[in-house]
Design a protein around this motif. Structure first.
Motif, PDB file in Angstrom:
ATOM      1  N   SER A   1       0.845  -1.194   0.000  1.00 49.55           N
ATOM      2  CA  SER A   1       0.000   0.000   0.000  1.00 49.55           C
ATOM      3  C   SER A   1       0.880   1.242   0.000  1.00 49.55           C
ATOM      4  CB  SER A   1      -0.906  -0.022   1.232  1.00 49.55           C
ATOM      5  OG  SER A   1      -0.149   0.271   2.380  1.00 49.55           O
ATOM      6  N   GLY A   2       0.257   2.397   0.219  1.00 45.87           N
ATOM      7  CA  GLY A   2       1.020   3.646   0.235  1.00 45.87           C
ATOM      8  C   GLY A   2       1.910   3.741   1.461  1.00 45.87           C
ATOM      9  N   GLY A   3       1.513   3.085   2.534  1.00 47.01           N
ATOM     10  CA  GLY A   3       2.272   3.189   3.768  1.00 47.01           C
ATOM     11  C   GLY A   3       3.044   1.924   4.130  1.00 47.01           C
TER      12      GLY A   3
ATOM     13  N   ALA B   1       6.884   4.429  -3.483  1.00 46.21           N
ATOM     14  CA  ALA B   1       7.816   4.421  -4.618  1.00 46.21           C
ATOM     15  C   ALA B   1       7.076   4.799  -5.901  1.00 46.21           C
ATOM     16  CB  ALA B   1       8.471   3.047  -4.759  1.00 46.21           C
ATOM     17  N   TYR B   2       5.867   4.263  -6.057  1.00 50.64           N
ATOM     18  CA  TYR B   2       5.057   4.624  -7.228  1.00 50.64           C
ATOM     19  C   TYR B   2       4.747   6.119  -7.220  1.00 50.64           C
ATOM     20  CZ  TYR B   2       3.850   0.303  -9.626  1.00 50.64           C
ATOM     21  OH  TYR B   2       3.903  -0.820 -10.397  1.00 50.64           O
ATOM     22  N   ASP B   3       4.305   6.623  -6.063  1.00 51.35           N
ATOM     23  CA  ASP B   3       3.902   8.036  -5.989  1.00 51.35           C
ATOM     24  C   ASP B   3       5.085   8.964  -6.234  1.00 51.35           C
ATOM     25  OD1 ASP B   3       1.281   7.292  -5.513  1.00 51.35           O
ATOM     26  OD2 ASP B   3       1.469   7.398  -3.336  1.00 51.35           O
TER      27      ASP B   3
ATOM     28  N   GLY C   1      -0.123   9.293  -7.625  1.00 54.39           N
ATOM     29  CA  GLY C   1       0.640   8.928  -8.809  1.00 54.39           C
ATOM     30  C   GLY C   1       0.519   7.483  -9.254  1.00 54.39           C
ATOM     31  N   GLY C   2       0.289   6.561  -8.303  1.00 51.55           N
ATOM     32  CA  GLY C   2       0.285   5.135  -8.641  1.00 51.55           C
ATOM     33  C   GLY C   2      -0.608   4.786  -9.820  1.00 51.55           C
ATOM     34  N   PRO C   3      -1.905   5.118  -9.748  1.00 49.85           N
ATOM     35  CA  PRO C   3      -2.796   4.746 -10.856  1.00 49.85           C
ATOM     36  C   PRO C   3      -2.405   5.432 -12.169  1.00 49.85           C
ATOM     37  CG  PRO C   3      -4.056   5.476  -8.921  1.00 49.85           C
ATOM     38  CD  PRO C   3      -2.609   5.704  -8.609  1.00 49.85           C
TER      39      PRO C   3
ATOM     40  N   SER D   1      -4.038  -3.079  -6.924  1.00 52.11           N
ATOM     41  CA  SER D   1      -4.851  -2.822  -8.124  1.00 52.11           C
ATOM     42  C   SER D   1      -3.966  -2.531  -9.338  1.00 52.11           C
ATOM     43  CB  SER D   1      -5.862  -1.698  -7.887  1.00 52.11           C
ATOM     44  OG  SER D   1      -5.282  -0.645  -7.205  1.00 52.11           O
ATOM     45  N   ASN D   2      -2.653  -2.567  -9.159  1.00 50.17           N
ATOM     46  CA  ASN D   2      -1.745  -2.338 -10.288  1.00 50.17           C
ATOM     47  C   ASN D   2      -1.872  -3.453 -11.333  1.00 50.17           C
ATOM     48  OD1 ASN D   2       1.317  -2.845 -11.398  1.00 50.17           O
ATOM     49  ND2 ASN D   2       0.751  -0.699 -11.250  1.00 50.17           N
ATOM     50  N   SER D   3      -2.062  -3.049 -12.591  1.00 49.63           N
ATOM     51  CA  SER D   3      -2.360  -4.037 -13.630  1.00 49.63           C
ATOM     52  C   SER D   3      -1.187  -4.991 -13.868  1.00 49.63           C
ATOM     53  CB  SER D   3      -2.753  -3.335 -14.927  1.00 49.63           C
ATOM     54  OG  SER D   3      -1.712  -2.468 -15.313  1.00 49.63           O
TER      55      SER D   3
ATOM     56  N   TYR E   1     -11.900  -2.815  -3.333  1.00 53.90           N
ATOM     57  CA  TYR E   1     -11.550  -3.388  -2.023  1.00 53.90           C
ATOM     58  C   TYR E   1     -10.038  -3.451  -1.803  1.00 53.90           C
ATOM     59  CZ  TYR E   1     -16.449  -4.854  -2.154  1.00 53.90           C
ATOM     60  OH  TYR E   1     -17.824  -4.874  -2.249  1.00 53.90           O
ATOM     61  N   CYS E   2      -9.240  -3.147  -2.865  1.00 51.28           N
ATOM     62  CA  CYS E   2      -7.775  -3.097  -2.700  1.00 51.28           C
ATOM     63  C   CYS E   2      -7.376  -1.795  -2.023  1.00 51.28           C
ATOM     64  CB  CYS E   2      -7.074  -3.150  -4.056  1.00 51.28           C
ATOM     65  SG  CYS E   2      -6.996  -4.786  -4.774  1.00 51.28           S
ATOM     66  N   THR E   3      -7.945  -0.674  -2.496  1.00 42.62           N
ATOM     67  CA  THR E   3      -7.621   0.609  -1.871  1.00 42.62           C
ATOM     68  C   THR E   3      -8.416   0.712  -0.570  1.00 42.62           C
ATOM     69  OG1 THR E   3      -9.274   1.562  -3.305  1.00 42.62           O
ATOM     70  CG2 THR E   3      -7.020   1.860  -3.979  1.00 42.62           C
TER      71      THR E   3
END
Ligand code: KG4
Ligand code: ZN
Length: 338
Positions: free
Chosen positions: A137-139, A166-168, A180-182, A272-274, A298-300
């Motif tokens: 997740s983000g954290g 890292a994505y963000d 940024g992730g999506p 949820s990353n493809s 339900y992932c986020t």
């Protein structure tokens, strides 16, 4: 058992009504992105104020969508931590007030346990224990050995940035908006994942730990170089994503080599990353191990997962006292059976 779930650990004001830890009657999430976007990240004070403004209406909204009344709710579940203190306090205070007013049990649960139990929502078949959960997740980024709802152990964790972080941060380097992730995911779908070889960093050969800050830094240096300035952003995004996915899949493989599991669960916002989803699905087909990947809603962060984990842990634990307070640093250790 009908549980009203409340989740306000970060910047989503979320409520849900879930029956028996599985059937989602309603799941409402009011996204605050518009309020934080211009700052390029979450502003904690804005997040808590928004929770105050939005939470009561979010409870009413969930009840209305589920066509039910507060009087029909059997228990209240809320995220106790980890998260932003001001945000958590709003949800915990609301949950305690509701539990007191309705004279119903209160279950204050760990947000990270919630992400794992998102895999139980809205599906006929539950992941068979013991299973491995990859929580990204983000954290947080962790590998969790899950024996039951109350026997869970973190067997690998990030040494620095979480995968979502890292994505963000990389999305920011690419000039993408927040979160940024999506956006990076969408951009990467048009790029070549083999265009640039970014490092696959695995700290200590003998551990299941993760590390993403070196990858982010190498993307930054690359973008500052002549080659990087000429590179296509979609290729950089796809190559960065390939490095993240490779590292995560390698860790899952190693955990399965060392332990014995009946399934793998992917959870947290980055689930949820493809690219990660398709890599884990092909890994699972090759190994003939079922993969449980919740749908993006339900992932986020959401409150259905909070109601789900409360249901599954309620068999083994007592309800919490109304004197309980939010804990921004709540440890991962599951509640101890009475
Ligand atoms: O679990 P979550 O909603 O909140 C936390 O508890 O952290 O995760 C949010 C994180 C953010 O870093 C966001 O950029 C990332 O999940 N994320 C994604 C995708 N969707 C959300 N990262 C990569 N690809 C996505 N499709
Ligand atoms: Zn989360």
């Amino acid at each position: 058992m009908l549980i009203l779930g409340i989740e306000t650990s970060c910047d989503d004001t979320a409520t849900a009504l879930v029956r028996d830890g599985r059937d989602v009657l309603a799941s409402v999430s009011t996204n605050q992105d518009a309020f934080h976007a211009k700052y390029g990240g979450i502003v904690p004070e804005i997040a808590s104020r928004q929770h105050v403004a939005l939470l009561s209406a979010a409870v009413d909204d969930a009840l209305e969508r589920a066509e039910t009344r507060l009087a029909d709710v059997d228990a209240i579940a809320v995220t106790r931590g980890p998260g932003l203190i001001g945000s958590l306090v709003v949800g915990v205070a609301a949950a305690k007030a509701l539990a007191f007013a309705l004279n119903k049990p209160l279950y204050a649960v760990n947000h990270l346990h919630g992400h794992i139990f998102a895999a139980f929502l809205d599906r006929a078949e539950a992941p068979p224990y013991p299973f491995l959960a990859l929580l990204v997740s983000g954290g947080h980024s962790q590998l969790v050995d899950v024996r039951s709802a109350t026997e869970m152990r973190v067997i690998g964790r990030t040494r620095d940035d979480a995968a979502g972080e890292a994505y963000d941060k990389t999305a920011r380097l690419l000039g993408l908006g927040y979160p940024g992730g999506p956006q990076l995911d969408a951009l990467a779908q048009r790029g070549n994942p083999k265009a640039h070889a970014f490092p696959r960093h695995r700290p200590d050969a003998g551990s299941l730990d993760l590390s993403f800050s070196g990858l982010k830094t190498s993307v930054r240096y690359f973008l500052e170089s002549d080659e990087g300035r000429a590179a296509k952003p979609e290729d950089v995004a796809a190559s960065f994503q390939a490095a993240v996915v490779d590292v995560l899949i390698a860790r899952v493989t190693r955990a399965f080599d060392e332990g014995s599991y009946n399934a793998v669960v992917l959870s947290g916002g980055v689930a949820s990353n493809s690219a990660l989803q398709s890599a884990l699905r092909s890994w699972s087909e090759k190994r003939n191990i079922p993969a449980f990947i919740p749908p993006p809603k339900y992932c986020t962060d959401n409150a259905a997962m909070i109601a789900a984990v409360a249901y599954h842990q309620s068999d083994a634990t007592h309800a919490d006292p109304l004197t309980l307070s939010a804990n921004p640093n709540l440890p991962f250790a599951p509640p101890v059976s009475p």
